[in-house]
Design a protein around this motif. Structure first.
Motif, short mmCIF file in Angstrom:
data_model
loop_
_atom_site.label_atom_id
_atom_site.label_comp_id
_atom_site.label_asym_id
_atom_site.label_seq_id
_atom_site.Cartn_x
_atom_site.Cartn_y
_atom_site.Cartn_z
N MET A 1 -94.08 31.96 -13.05
CA MET A 1 -94.99 30.93 -12.65
C MET A 1 -94.30 29.60 -12.78
O MET A 1 -93.38 29.42 -13.54
CB MET A 1 -96.25 30.99 -13.50
N GLY A 2 -94.75 28.62 -12.07
CA GLY A 2 -94.11 27.31 -12.04
C GLY A 2 -94.42 26.50 -13.28
O GLY A 2 -95.20 26.88 -14.14
N THR A 3 -93.81 25.37 -13.33
CA THR A 3 -94.03 24.48 -14.45
C THR A 3 -94.97 23.37 -14.04
O THR A 3 -95.08 23.02 -12.88
CB THR A 3 -92.69 23.88 -14.92
N ASP A 4 -95.66 22.80 -15.01
CA ASP A 4 -96.56 21.69 -14.75
C ASP A 4 -95.86 20.43 -15.22
O ASP A 4 -95.71 20.21 -16.41
CB ASP A 4 -97.88 21.92 -15.48
N THR A 5 -95.41 19.62 -14.30
CA THR A 5 -94.68 18.42 -14.66
C THR A 5 -95.60 17.22 -14.61
O THR A 5 -96.70 17.27 -14.09
CB THR A 5 -93.49 18.21 -13.70
N VAL A 31 -92.72 22.06 -5.20
CA VAL A 31 -93.85 22.57 -4.42
C VAL A 31 -95.10 22.49 -5.30
O VAL A 31 -95.10 22.98 -6.42
CB VAL A 31 -93.60 24.04 -3.99
N ASP A 32 -96.16 21.86 -4.76
CA ASP A 32 -97.46 21.81 -5.43
C ASP A 32 -98.43 22.66 -4.64
O ASP A 32 -98.49 22.57 -3.41
CB ASP A 32 -98.00 20.38 -5.51
N VAL A 33 -99.22 23.48 -5.32
CA VAL A 33 -100.15 24.40 -4.66
C VAL A 33 -101.59 24.05 -5.04
O VAL A 33 -101.89 23.86 -6.22
CB VAL A 33 -99.85 25.86 -5.06
N TRP A 34 -102.45 23.96 -4.03
CA TRP A 34 -103.87 23.69 -4.19
C TRP A 34 -104.65 24.81 -3.53
O TRP A 34 -104.19 25.39 -2.55
CB TRP A 34 -104.24 22.37 -3.53
N ARG A 48 -108.72 22.40 -5.56
CA ARG A 48 -108.38 22.52 -6.98
C ARG A 48 -106.89 22.78 -7.12
O ARG A 48 -106.33 23.65 -6.43
CB ARG A 48 -109.13 23.67 -7.64
N PHE A 49 -106.25 22.05 -8.02
CA PHE A 49 -104.82 22.24 -8.25
C PHE A 49 -104.58 23.61 -8.88
O PHE A 49 -105.31 24.02 -9.78
CB PHE A 49 -104.28 21.13 -9.17
N VAL A 50 -103.53 24.32 -8.41
CA VAL A 50 -103.20 25.65 -8.92
C VAL A 50 -101.94 25.61 -9.78
O VAL A 50 -101.95 25.99 -10.94
CB VAL A 50 -103.04 26.67 -7.78
N GLU A 51 -100.80 25.17 -9.18
CA GLU A 51 -99.54 25.19 -9.92
C GLU A 51 -98.48 24.37 -9.21
O GLU A 51 -98.63 24.02 -8.05
CB GLU A 51 -99.03 26.63 -10.10
N THR A 52 -97.41 24.08 -9.96
CA THR A 52 -96.24 23.38 -9.45
C THR A 52 -95.01 24.24 -9.67
O THR A 52 -94.89 24.89 -10.70
CB THR A 52 -96.04 22.03 -10.19
N HIS A 53 -94.12 24.23 -8.69
CA HIS A 53 -92.82 24.88 -8.82
C HIS A 53 -91.76 23.81 -8.63
O HIS A 53 -91.80 23.06 -7.64
CB HIS A 53 -92.63 25.97 -7.76
N ASP A 54 -90.82 23.71 -9.56
CA ASP A 54 -89.74 22.73 -9.46
C ASP A 54 -88.78 23.10 -8.35
O ASP A 54 -88.63 24.28 -8.01
CB ASP A 54 -88.99 22.63 -10.79
N ALA A 55 -88.10 22.10 -7.82
CA ALA A 55 -87.14 22.32 -6.73
C ALA A 55 -86.02 23.26 -7.16
O ALA A 55 -85.47 23.98 -6.33
CB ALA A 55 -86.57 20.99 -6.26
N GLU A 56 -85.69 23.29 -8.45
CA GLU A 56 -84.60 24.14 -8.93
C GLU A 56 -84.98 25.62 -8.95
O GLU A 56 -84.12 26.49 -9.04
CB GLU A 56 -84.17 23.72 -10.34
N SER A 57 -86.27 25.93 -8.87
CA SER A 57 -86.72 27.33 -8.85
C SER A 57 -86.25 27.99 -7.58
O SER A 57 -86.22 27.37 -6.52
CB SER A 57 -88.25 27.42 -8.91
N ASP A 58 -85.86 29.24 -7.68
CA ASP A 58 -85.51 30.01 -6.48
C ASP A 58 -86.82 30.61 -5.97
O ASP A 58 -87.12 31.77 -6.20
CB ASP A 58 -84.49 31.09 -6.82
#
Length: 90
Positions: A1-5, A31-34, A48-58
């Motif tokens: 799962m992504g990180t919340d920055t 990437v931000d997912v709603w 509703r906000f779901v999650e964030t994935h950093d650009a460094e994530s594959d």
């Protein structure tokens, strides 16, 4: 799962959408997912906000019936009926 920055997340610019559909914002930071949800708290529906994935994530994303908005200088939106992702894919 992504990180919340702590970075600022733009909200989807559509006032209404199909319930349970997704809005994915992509920029050079990640990437931000709603998700558009209809529930007791918001019977008319709301993003509703779901999650964030950093650009460094594959990141690998699977979408159905997706619509891409024209890119701006800061990023672009993808609206989709489904959303599924995996990180650190090889």
């Amino acid at each position: 799962m992504g990180t919340d920055t702590a970075r600022e997340r733009p909200a989807p610019n559509r006032d209404t959408a199909v319930p349970d559909s997704y809005a994915i914002y992509v920029d050079d930071r990640g990437v931000d997912v709603w998700q558009y949800r209809v529930d007791l708290e918001e019977p008319g529906g709301a993003w509703r906000f779901v999650e964030t994935h950093d650009a460094e994530s594959d990141l690998r994303v699977s979408l159905d019936l997706a619509t891409l908005t024209p890119p701006s200088e800061s990023g672009y939106w993808v609206y989709s009926s489904t959303y599924d992702c995996e990180t650190d894919c090889k």
